[in-house]
Design a protein around this motif. Structure first.
Motif, PDB file in Angstrom:
ATOM      1  N   LYS A   1       0.818  -1.209   0.000  1.00 45.31           N
ATOM      2  CA  LYS A   1       0.000   0.000   0.000  1.00 45.31           C
ATOM      3  C   LYS A   1       0.856   1.265   0.000  1.00 45.31           C
ATOM      4  CE  LYS A   1      -4.211  -2.028   1.838  1.00 45.31           C
ATOM      5  NZ  LYS A   1      -5.170  -2.157   2.950  1.00 45.31           N
ATOM      6  N   MET A   2       2.088   1.158   0.502  1.00 44.82           N
ATOM      7  CA  MET A   2       2.977   2.310   0.453  1.00 44.82           C
ATOM      8  C   MET A   2       3.383   2.607  -0.988  1.00 44.82           C
ATOM      9  SD  MET A   2       4.166   4.668   2.271  1.00 44.82           S
ATOM     10  CE  MET A   2       3.738   4.005   3.874  1.00 44.82           C
ATOM     11  N   HIS A   3       3.378   1.585  -1.819  1.00 43.97           N
ATOM     12  CA  HIS A   3       3.750   1.753  -3.231  1.00 43.97           C
ATOM     13  C   HIS A   3       2.608   2.336  -4.057  1.00 43.97           C
ATOM     14  CE1 HIS A   3       5.737   0.852  -7.047  1.00 43.97           C
ATOM     15  NE2 HIS A   3       4.648   0.197  -7.436  1.00 43.97           N
ATOM     16  N   ALA A   4       1.386   2.309  -3.518  1.00 37.47           N
ATOM     17  CA  ALA A   4       0.215   2.727  -4.294  1.00 37.47           C
ATOM     18  C   ALA A   4       0.324   4.169  -4.769  1.00 37.47           C
ATOM     19  CB  ALA A   4      -1.058   2.548  -3.471  1.00 37.47           C
ATOM     20  N   SER A   5       0.978   5.027  -3.978  1.00 40.34           N
ATOM     21  CA  SER A   5       1.088   6.435  -4.359  1.00 40.34           C
ATOM     22  C   SER A   5       1.881   6.624  -5.650  1.00 40.34           C
ATOM     23  CB  SER A   5       1.735   7.244  -3.231  1.00 40.34           C
ATOM     24  OG  SER A   5       0.891   7.271  -2.099  1.00 40.34           O
ATOM     25  N   LYS A   6       2.669   5.627  -6.003  1.00 37.82           N
ATOM     26  CA  LYS A   6       3.418   5.694  -7.256  1.00 37.82           C
ATOM     27  C   LYS A   6       2.464   5.742  -8.439  1.00 37.82           C
ATOM     28  CE  LYS A   6       6.912   5.284 -10.119  1.00 37.82           C
ATOM     29  NZ  LYS A   6       7.900   6.382 -10.296  1.00 37.82           N
ATOM     30  N   HIS A   7       1.296   5.100  -8.312  1.00 36.20           N
ATOM     31  CA  HIS A   7       0.387   4.954  -9.453  1.00 36.20           C
ATOM     32  C   HIS A   7      -0.877   5.801  -9.354  1.00 36.20           C
ATOM     33  CE1 HIS A   7       2.874   1.687 -10.912  1.00 36.20           C
ATOM     34  NE2 HIS A   7       2.741   1.039  -9.769  1.00 36.20           N
ATOM     35  N   ILE A   8      -1.177   6.355  -8.191  1.00 35.48           N
ATOM     36  CA  ILE A   8      -2.488   6.970  -8.003  1.00 35.48           C
ATOM     37  C   ILE A   8      -2.728   8.147  -8.941  1.00 35.48           C
ATOM     38  CG2 ILE A   8      -1.655   8.418  -6.091  1.00 35.48           C
ATOM     39  CD1 ILE A   8      -5.183   6.915  -6.414  1.00 35.48           C
ATOM     40  N   PHE A   9      -1.721   8.982  -9.154  1.00 32.58           N
ATOM     41  CA  PHE A   9      -1.949  10.155  -9.998  1.00 32.58           C
ATOM     42  C   PHE A   9      -1.951   9.783 -11.482  1.00 32.58           C
ATOM     43  CE2 PHE A   9      -0.522  11.971  -5.972  1.00 32.58           C
ATOM     44  CZ  PHE A   9      -1.576  12.856  -5.738  1.00 32.58           C
ATOM     45  N   ASP A  10      -1.257   8.699 -11.847  1.00 32.45           N
ATOM     46  CA  ASP A  10      -1.386   8.181 -13.205  1.00 32.45           C
ATOM     47  C   ASP A  10      -2.784   7.616 -13.419  1.00 32.45           C
ATOM     48  OD1 ASP A  10       1.220   8.845 -13.937  1.00 32.45           O
ATOM     49  OD2 ASP A  10       2.019   6.959 -13.150  1.00 32.45           O
ATOM     50  N   ASP A  11      -3.337   6.997 -12.383  1.00 33.58           N
ATOM     51  CA  ASP A  11      -4.727   6.536 -12.453  1.00 33.58           C
ATOM     52  C   ASP A  11      -5.673   7.701 -12.717  1.00 33.58           C
ATOM     53  OD1 ASP A  11      -4.558   3.838 -12.219  1.00 33.58           O
ATOM     54  OD2 ASP A  11      -5.156   3.721 -10.130  1.00 33.58           O
ATOM     55  N   ILE A  12      -5.436   8.810 -12.054  1.00 34.07           N
ATOM     56  CA  ILE A  12      -6.308   9.985 -12.208  1.00 34.07           C
ATOM     57  C   ILE A  12      -6.203  10.538 -13.618  1.00 34.07           C
ATOM     58  CG2 ILE A  12      -6.592  12.384 -11.459  1.00 34.07           C
ATOM     59  CD1 ILE A  12      -5.819  11.341  -8.611  1.00 34.07           C
ATOM     60  N   ILE A  13      -4.992  10.584 -14.157  1.00 33.75           N
ATOM     61  CA  ILE A  13      -4.817  11.046 -15.534  1.00 33.75           C
ATOM     62  C   ILE A  13      -5.546  10.112 -16.498  1.00 33.75           C
ATOM     63  CG2 ILE A  13      -3.117  11.365 -17.379  1.00 33.75           C
ATOM     64  CD1 ILE A  13      -1.130  12.284 -15.247  1.00 33.75           C
ATOM     65  N   ALA A  14      -5.508   8.818 -16.212  1.00 34.23           N
ATOM     66  CA  ALA A  14      -6.111   7.828 -17.106  1.00 34.23           C
ATOM     67  C   ALA A  14      -7.618   7.720 -16.956  1.00 34.23           C
ATOM     68  CB  ALA A  14      -5.475   6.459 -16.867  1.00 34.23           C
ATOM     69  N   LYS A  15      -8.148   7.913 -15.710  1.00 32.12           N
ATOM     70  CA  LYS A  15      -9.552   7.582 -15.448  1.00 32.12           C
ATOM     71  C   LYS A  15     -10.355   8.702 -14.811  1.00 32.12           C
ATOM     72  CE  LYS A  15      -7.583   3.078 -14.611  1.00 32.12           C
ATOM     73  NZ  LYS A  15      -7.121   2.153 -13.577  1.00 32.12           N
ATOM     74  N   GLY A  16      -9.728   9.838 -14.546  1.00 34.71           N
ATOM     75  CA  GLY A  16     -10.445  10.924 -13.899  1.00 34.71           C
ATOM     76  C   GLY A  16     -10.224  10.898 -12.390  1.00 34.71           C
TER      77      GLY A  16
END
Length: 833
Positions: A528-543
């Motif tokens: 879960k500490m690694h999740a922040s690596k992808h969260i903002f890419d998720d937002i760019i991809a999915k809103g």
């Protein structure tokens, strides 16, 4: 924020509504080239106020297919109250004895109600039962799966004429002009990159239909021995304010997955773990069956149950991230980038396994993978569609399980006195609407993600004088980690993202990592500490993150648990709960139409005067302010001074008000009564005290109108409430400035034929002594003027409400709680306060 010596507040505009935008602000929307729609440019007023306005959903007989409204409301009541057959018959008999002939109800027995339910349920997609078999320990095992066919559920939505105006099909790229350039922003899924890319891959005239699926186990019994695995679906083509509700167009249970029974002898064995995974994926395949054929046309699928859906080997495997190939010993390192997983690479490992079991198993193990049901879905990439969940990853995970756990450990090490001090400061924390209040937190374990989130918003202010650099250097370092975590959490919480906020959020992830490297007491190497690596890419991809949040679906576990406890016989519960869910689906469907009809009729009959007199928190209003909760009787100025004679803020109340009005009225071109050059107030002049205020303002976070609910009362639910606000005023040189004030007394006063909305306030613009912890913990410190320096303002100078909490060790000092909402957070980050 001013840091001058205390001076009287200059007069503020009576009528202007504070605004967060300039005249240069415009919005641009680019539609996907295949849509055939031209780029549009809109002004702020059109975009900010009208973007959500759709034709009202009105059905003159929304209770159909029930015979009449009363029939539906009775059936709904009987269902919600968990009435059995005898209770229903008895209640109907009683009603008919009392009101026979006077109410429009046709039910005479439980059978009538059941027939009505069946008639209505026949118009909705029913559940289907499937049986899957697998071998384990040389035995054939059978499991039951219940599914509402996804495609049929989609058709239910598509064929609903009331939802039709709300569907969005074409990808968009939206921009806001900031006075210099157009900056792209992201909110709904169709404004993000993945929707655009999917539509680009489709044939001409084809558009995506987006399924958002959520699956998670829940405990039905308090002992945790009875479990369920429901699956919920939401439609990504509907706006989030419809999609994330439980009513019309909202989430729906579409599946009930089998659970392999617990076996203490088998638990932990590889064959038993594999059995669970096989049963889950075989069951989920039944849910996907109806859309596999249609998936060839390019539907978008967004999934949330991350590890199970991606079918990685678990959180302790070599590569535990379902999105990238980060090694298990580098999960804390978000500064490095690792290869993204692809189905093609994973399927190559499976093909190798088919040829060579040993080599294939080693290749799969190296990547932490097993074969995956979503590979059967054409054009599906589960590693792209899996999303980082705000609730579980942050509020329950990073914060609730790790940071909060560490903080409680430090408090315990300092002794019971430190724990009591933290608990006492939580108990006296300033109350705020929709913020959970806690009497203690140090010796209680919370599993509710909403409560954990609210604790995090208050934790810095209640521990900054306990975990000090002197008393606990490591605990102080932990507070710095928490301050950075809260910044990430606020950026993730934004409902509208711009290129700037995404950049700032990514930068904060790296800042967080630097603080974690200082706090070396804990091992931060977990998924879960690694999740922040992808969260903002998720937002760019999915809103925005709320598009893929599990929070709306988690609350749907509640009704399932209540049905289990109150309306089932605790045997073969799947059939019973699915039947109850179907009834609820019908009830919500009909209820939503009735509510819309009532609302539209209410708007036609309710006069403006009635709206202004109604103090209901949920009553709509159009102006910047709505002042409510008036006292029954008017109060004389002499009474005000007498009742508050022990409070220095009310010293010379009548004299201060006289001076204020004689400056305020001429400056705002409000004439004094005929023949009066200087207004004089007598001790017997009357004012009307009010104790409630709604303030409507344009949010810097969403560019939409938002409402704060403020109280100014000596006793609101048993506690004194003197809320604070951010106001617009001028300094002694006539320059505009914004300052914070505490509301001490709100009232209406009539001068001539004008009614003025006024307040006595305590300005918070004295100069505080800045401290090192303010910088380290990124706290905004304010200082109140002496009580005798209170001033009058017009309520129209209020920009929005504000939550201020005292610095418990420094009398007169306050902290601004900028984590209370995303608007206040952005105002602080952009220095707009």
């Amino acid at each position: 924020m001013a840091s001058h010596a205390p001076t009287p507040l200059a007069l503020s505009s009576l009528s202007a509504v504070p605004s967060v935008h300039s005249d240069l602000d415009t919005f641009k929307t680019e539609y996907h080239p295949k849509s055939g729609r031209a780029t549009s440019i809109e002004t702020f007023s059109m975009f900010g106020r009208n973007q959500d306005q759709q034709p009202p959903i009105v059905d003159e007989e929304p209770w159909q297919p029930f015979s009449c409204r009363a029939d539906f409301e009775f059936a709904e009541l009987a269902h919600n109250a968990a009435l059995n057959k005898d209770h229903t018959d008895a209640l109907l008999q009683l009603i008919w004895r009392i009101v026979d002939g006077h109410a429009n109800i046709t039910f005479k027995s439980h059978r009538d109600v059941s027939v009505a339910w069946d008639r209505a349920a026949g118009q909705m997609t029913p559940f289907e039962k499937h049986t899957i078999t697998t071998r384990h320990k040389r035995e054939d095992l059978a499991f039951h799966v219940y599914t509402r066919p996804l495609w049929d559920w989609a058709l239910d939505l598509l064929q609903d004429p009331l939802l039709a105006p709300h569907f969005v099909w074409d990808a968009q790229r939206v921009y806001k002009h900031d006075g210099t350039r157009y900056e792209r922003f992201y909110h709904e899924p169709w404004t993000a990159d993945r929707w655009w890319n999917v539509q680009s891959s489709l044939p001409e005239n084809a558009v995506p239909f987006a399924f958002i699926l959520y699956a998670d186990k829940t405990h039905l019994s308090s002992a945790g021995t009875v479990k369920a695995y429901p699956v919920f679906a939401r439609c990504g083509n509907l706006p989030v304010d419809i999609r994330n509700t439980d009513g019309l167009g909202g989430g729906r249970m579409v599946g009930w997955l089998p659970i392999v029974p617990d076996d203490s002898e088998e638990d932990g064995k590889l064959s038993y773990v594999n059995l669970k995974r096989v049963v889950w994926h075989e069951g989920f395949f039944k849910l996907l069956e109806t859309i596999i054929l249609y998936a060839k046309t390019g539907y978008a699928h967004l999934f949330n149950d991350r590890c199970v859906m991606a079918l990685i080997r678990g959180t302790n495997c070599h590569c535990p991230c379902p999105i990238c190939l980060v090694p298990s010993d580098k999960l804390y390192d978000n500064a490095s980038t690792y290869p993204i997983r692809t189905p093609k690479d994973a399927q190559a490992c499976v093909e190798l396994w088919n040829r060579d079991k040993t080599a294939g198993e080693e290749a799969l193990k190296k990547r932490g993978l097993r074969p995956n049901v979503f590979w059967w879905l054409p054009n599906s990439n589960p590693h792209e569609t899996i999303s980082q969940d705000h609730l579980h990853v942050y509020h329950i995970g990073e914060w609730g399980k790790h940071l909060f756990g560490e903080l409680k450990r430090h408090a315990a090490a300092l002794g019971r006195g430190a724990e009591k001090k933290i608990d006492d400061q939580f108990a006296t924390f300033t109350r705020w609407r929709n913020l959970n209040h806690f009497d203690r937190v140090t010796n209680i374990t919370y599993s509710d993600g909403n409560k954990l989130r609210d604790i995090s918003k208050q934790i810095l202010y209640t521990t900054q004088n306990v975990l000090t650099r002197t008393d606990d250097e490591a605990g102080y370092a932990l507070l710095r980690c928490i301050a950075s975590y809260l910044h990430i959490d606020m950026y993730v919480s934004l409902d509208v993202h711009t290129e700037s906020t995404i950049k700032a959020g990514k930068a904060e992830v790296l800042e967080f990592q630097t603080h974690l490297e200082v706090y070396t007491i804990k091992n931060w190497n977990f998924p879960k500490m690694h999740a922040s690596k992808h969260i903002f890419d998720d937002i760019i991809a999915k809103g925005a993150a709320r598009n893929f949040s599990t929070r709306p679906n988690e609350k749907q576990h509640g009704p399932i648990k209540r049905w289990y406890l109150r309306q089932t016989n605790r045997k073969d519960i799947a059939n019973q709960i699915i039947e109850l869910d179907h009834k609820s689906f019908v009830a919500e469907f009909v209820r939503s139409r009735i509510d819309y009809l009532d609302e539209e009729r209410h708007k036609l009959t309710l006069s403006r005067e009635e709206l202004e007199e109604n103090d209901n928190d949920n009553e709509p209003f159009e102006a910047h302010l709505h002042i409510g909760s008036p006292l029954r009787n008017l109060t004389s100025l002499a009474q005000v001074e007498e009742e508050h004679r022990s409070n220095r803020a009310f010293d010379q109340f009548r004299k201060k008000l006289t001076t204020f009005l004689n400056h305020f009225l001429p400056s705002h071109h409000i004439p004094l009564p005929d023949g009066i050059m200087w207004l004089k107030l007598s001790a017997q002049d009357l004012i009307h005290e009010h104790r409630y205020l709604k303030v409507q303002y344009e949010s810097t976070a969403t560019w939409k109108l938002t409402t704060d609910y403020l109280r100014c009362s000596p006793s609101f639910h048993g506690h004194e409430r003197r809320d604070c606000a951010l106001i617009h005023t001028q300094d002694k040189d006539g320059c505009d400035k914004n300052i914070f004030v505490k509301l001490l007394f709100m009232f209406k006063h009539i001068v001539g034929n004008r009614t003025l909305d006024l307040a006595l306030v305590l300005p918070m613009d004295a100069s505080p002594r800045r401290r090192l912890l303010d910088r380290d913990l990124r706290l905004t410190r304010l200082r109140a003027r002496p009580a005798a320096s209170s001033e009058f303002i017009t309520l129209h100078s209020i920009i929005r409400g504000a939550l201020l909490v005292p610095d418990f060790d420094n009398n007169g000092d306050y902290f601004l709680v900028d984590y209370i909402d995303t608007d206040m957070f952005l105002r602080v980050q952009r220095k707009l306060i």
